[in-house]
Design an enzyme around this catalytic site. Structure first.
Site, PDB file in Angstrom:
ATOM      1  N   ARG A 105      38.892  38.989  45.413  1.00 22.83           N
ATOM      2  CA  ARG A 105      38.315  38.685  44.096  1.00 22.83           C
ATOM      3  C   ARG A 105      39.007  37.422  43.603  1.00 22.83           C
ATOM      4  NH1 ARG A 105      36.997  42.362  38.868  1.00 22.83           N
ATOM      5  NH2 ARG A 105      35.260  42.829  40.248  1.00 22.83           N
ATOM      6  N   HIS A 132      28.593  38.391  42.995  1.00 21.28           N
ATOM      7  CA  HIS A 132      29.239  39.703  42.949  1.00 21.28           C
ATOM      8  C   HIS A 132      28.400  40.674  43.788  1.00 21.28           C
ATOM      9  CE1 HIS A 132      31.825  42.822  41.844  1.00 21.28           C
ATOM     10  NE2 HIS A 132      31.491  43.033  40.587  1.00 21.28           N
ATOM     11  N   GLN A 135      28.670  44.703  43.886  1.00 19.64           N
ATOM     12  CA  GLN A 135      28.112  45.414  42.736  1.00 19.64           C
ATOM     13  C   GLN A 135      26.610  45.655  42.917  1.00 19.64           C
ATOM     14  OE1 GLN A 135      29.697  46.473  39.623  1.00 19.64           O
ATOM     15  NE2 GLN A 135      27.748  47.562  39.545  1.00 19.64           N
ATOM     16  N   ASP A 220      24.794  41.779  31.482  1.00 19.37           N
ATOM     17  CA  ASP A 220      26.218  41.619  31.784  1.00 19.37           C
ATOM     18  C   ASP A 220      26.846  40.915  30.582  1.00 19.37           C
ATOM     19  OD1 ASP A 220      28.658  41.479  33.097  1.00 19.37           O
ATOM     20  OD2 ASP A 220      28.054  39.939  34.529  1.00 19.37           O
ATOM     21  N   CYS A 260      27.024  46.236  34.984  1.00 20.62           N
ATOM     22  CA  CYS A 260      28.100  46.408  35.974  1.00 20.62           C
ATOM     23  C   CYS A 260      29.395  46.913  35.346  1.00 20.62           C
ATOM     24  CB  CYS A 260      28.321  45.110  36.736  1.00 20.62           C
ATOM     25  SG  CYS A 260      28.917  43.745  35.708  1.00 20.62           S
ATOM     26  N   ARG A 288      29.825  52.345  43.288  1.00 18.38           N
ATOM     27  CA  ARG A 288      30.663  51.312  43.911  1.00 18.38           C
ATOM     28  C   ARG A 288      31.423  51.939  45.080  1.00 18.38           C
ATOM     29  NH1 ARG A 288      32.183  46.814  41.108  1.00 18.38           N
ATOM     30  NH2 ARG A 288      32.909  46.158  43.173  1.00 18.38           N
TER      31      ARG A 288
HETATM   32  N1  NVA Z   1      30.228  38.598  35.195  1.00 23.07           N
HETATM   33  C1  NVA Z   1      31.414  39.382  35.018  1.00 23.07           C
HETATM   34  C2  NVA Z   1      31.378  40.600  35.900  1.00 23.07           C
HETATM   35  C3  NVA Z   1      32.569  41.490  35.778  1.00 23.07           C
HETATM   36  C4  NVA Z   1      32.533  42.641  36.731  1.00 23.07           C
HETATM   37  C5  NVA Z   1      32.645  38.540  35.311  1.00 23.07           C
HETATM   38  O1  NVA Z   1      32.596  37.732  36.250  1.00 23.07           O
HETATM   39  O2  NVA Z   1      33.632  38.665  34.588  1.00 23.07           O
HETATM   40  N1   CP Z   2      31.961  45.900  37.758  1.00 23.03           N
HETATM   41  C1   CP Z   2      33.163  45.510  38.215  1.00 23.03           C
HETATM   42  O1   CP Z   2      33.298  44.750  39.189  1.00 23.03           O
HETATM   43  O2   CP Z   2      34.206  46.052  37.532  1.00 23.03           O
HETATM   44  P1   CP Z   2      35.746  45.675  37.644  1.00 23.03           P
HETATM   45  O3   CP Z   2      35.928  44.288  37.074  1.00 23.03           O
HETATM   46  O4   CP Z   2      36.442  46.720  36.831  1.00 23.03           O
HETATM   47  O5   CP Z   2      36.154  45.723  39.084  1.00 23.03           O
END
Ligand code: NVA
Ligand code: CP
Length: 302
Positions: A105, A132, A135, A220, A260, A288
Site C-alpha cells: 500500500r 484499489h 477492494q 468514496d 469501501c 475483503r
Molecule cells: N480513496 C480512498 C480509499 C480508502 C480505502 C483513499 O485512497 O484514501
Molecule cells: N477499504 C479499505 O481499503 O480500508 P482500509 O484503509 O482500512 O484498509
C-alpha cells in the site's frame, strides 16, 4: 508456472475474476462452517508494506494468510530500511528471496510497478493513489452474493474519480457491466483508463444522471489519503455529490449501496443511507477477507 502480479484490476481477465469470486464464496462458506483450510498455503509467507494507514486491508490479508496456513509480516517504512532510503529495487529483490508474495500500500502507482519489475514473487496492490483493485474484488463478491452476476448491470459511481473509480472502470470493462461516474469537473478518473473501457464507461456531471436506474450505487471519501491539504477545496467541489435518500430513490428499487470504508457520514453519504436497508457495507468489508484469500491462492498457484 508464470509470475502473476495484481497491480491493476486489468491484470485479471473477466473469467479469472469470476473463478476467484466463486472460490471466495466457497472459502467463505468453509470459514463460516468452521471447516479449516489451513493446508492450502501451509508455510507460505506474505510480506505487507504499508506506507499509508489501514484497518481492513491489513487485517484481512493478515487473517487470510493465517486461515490458509501461512503467515503475514507487517512491514512499516518507519522501522524498515525502506524508510531510510533503501531503493525499492533492492528491497524487492531481497524480500523476493524470503517471502512467497508481497502486498504493498503506497502513494505512487509507479512505485509498485517498479517493485514488481524486480520481484520474483507475486506483488499485490493493497491501494495506490491510482488503483484499489483488491477492494473491487470484495465489492464484486458482495454483489454476486446479494444479486448474482454483475454482468449487464448498471453501476453508479458518485464523487471523486479516484483510485477506487479507476479500478471500477477496469472492472466494468473486464466483467461486462456499465459504470456511470458522476464527478465534479476537475476530478475525473484517469482518461486513459476511461478511454480503454469504451462503451462500458460513461462520465456525467449530475449524480442524478448516474444513479437513475442503477443496480448498484457506490461512493468514496471526497479527500483520499495524501489529499488532506485539499480537504476544504474538495468539500466545496463535492457539496452536491452526497449519496442521500432522494438520490437513492432514483436507482432501481432493489439497488444496493456500497462504500469501501472508512466513511465520512454526512459528507459523501448520509447516515440514513449508510445504515439503511440497501447498504451492504459490512458484508463488503468482510468480503475483503474471503476475496483476497481466493486471490492469494490463485496468484501463488500461478
Ligand atoms: N480513496 C480512498 C480509499 C480508502 C480505502 C483513499 O485512497 O484514501
Ligand atoms: N477499504 C479499505 O481499503 O480500508 P482500509 O484503509 O482500512 O484498509
Amino acid at each position: 508456472m508464470s509470475l502473476q502480479h495484481f497491480l491493476s484490476f486489468s491484470d485479471l481477465t473477466g473469467n479469472e475474476v469470476r473463478r476467484i469470486l466463486d472460490r471466495a464464496v466457497e472459502l467463505k462458506g468453509e470459514t463460516r462452517s468452521g471447516i479449516p483450510h489451513d493446508h492450502l498455503l501451509r508455510g507460505k509467507t506474505l510480506g505487507m508494506i504499508f506506507e499509508k494507514s489501514s484497518t481492513r486491508t491489513r487485517v484481512s490479508f493478515e487473517v487470510g494468510m493465517l486461515q490458509l496456513g501461512g503467515h503475514a509480516l507487517f512491514l512499516s517504512p518507519r522501522d524498515t530500511q525502506l524508510g531510510r532510503g533503501e531503493p525499492i529495487e533492492d528491497t524487492a529483490r531481497v524480500l523476493s528471496r524470503m517471502v512467497d508474495g508481497v502486498m504493498i500500500r503506497t502513494y505512487e502507482h509507479e512505485k509498485i510497478e517498479r517493485f514488481a519489475r524486480y520481484s520474483t514473487v507475486p506483488v499485490i496492490n493493497g491501494l495506490t493513489d491510482h488503483e484499489h483493485p483488491a477492494q473491487i474484488l470484495a465489492d464484486l463478491q458482495t454483489y454476486l452474493e446479494h444479486r448474482g452476476d454483475i454482468g449487464g448491470k448498471r453501476v453508479a459511481w458518485i464523487g471523486d474519480g479516484n483510485n477506487m473509480c479507476n479500478s471500477y472502470i477496469h472492472a466494468a470493462h473486464q466483467m461486462g457491466f456499465t459504470l456511470v461516474a458522476a464527478c465534479p469537473a476537475g476530478y475525473d478518473p484517469d482518461p486513459a483508463i476511461a478511454a480503454a473501457a469504451g462503451s462500458a464507461f460513461e462520465l456525467v456531471r449530475d449524480p442524478r444522471d448516474a444513479v437513475r436506474d442503477a443496480d448498484l450505487v457506490v461512493t468514496d471519501v471526497w479527500a483520499s489519503m495524501g489529499q488532506e491539504d485539499e480537504k476544504s477545496a474538495r468539500r466545496q467541489a463535492f457539496s452536491k455529490f452526497i449519496v442521500d435518500e432522494p438520490l437513492m430513490a432514483l436507482a432501481r428499487p432493489d439497488a444496493l449501496f456500497m462504500h469501501c470504508l472508512p466513511a465520512h457520514r454526512e459528507e459523501e453519504v448520509t447516515t440514513e443511507v449508510l445504515e439503511g436497508p440497501q447498504s451492504v457495507v459490512w458484508d463488503e468489508a468482510e468480503n475483503r477477507l474471503h476475496a483476497q484469500k481466493a486471490l492469494i491462492e490463485f496468484l501463488f498457484a500461478a
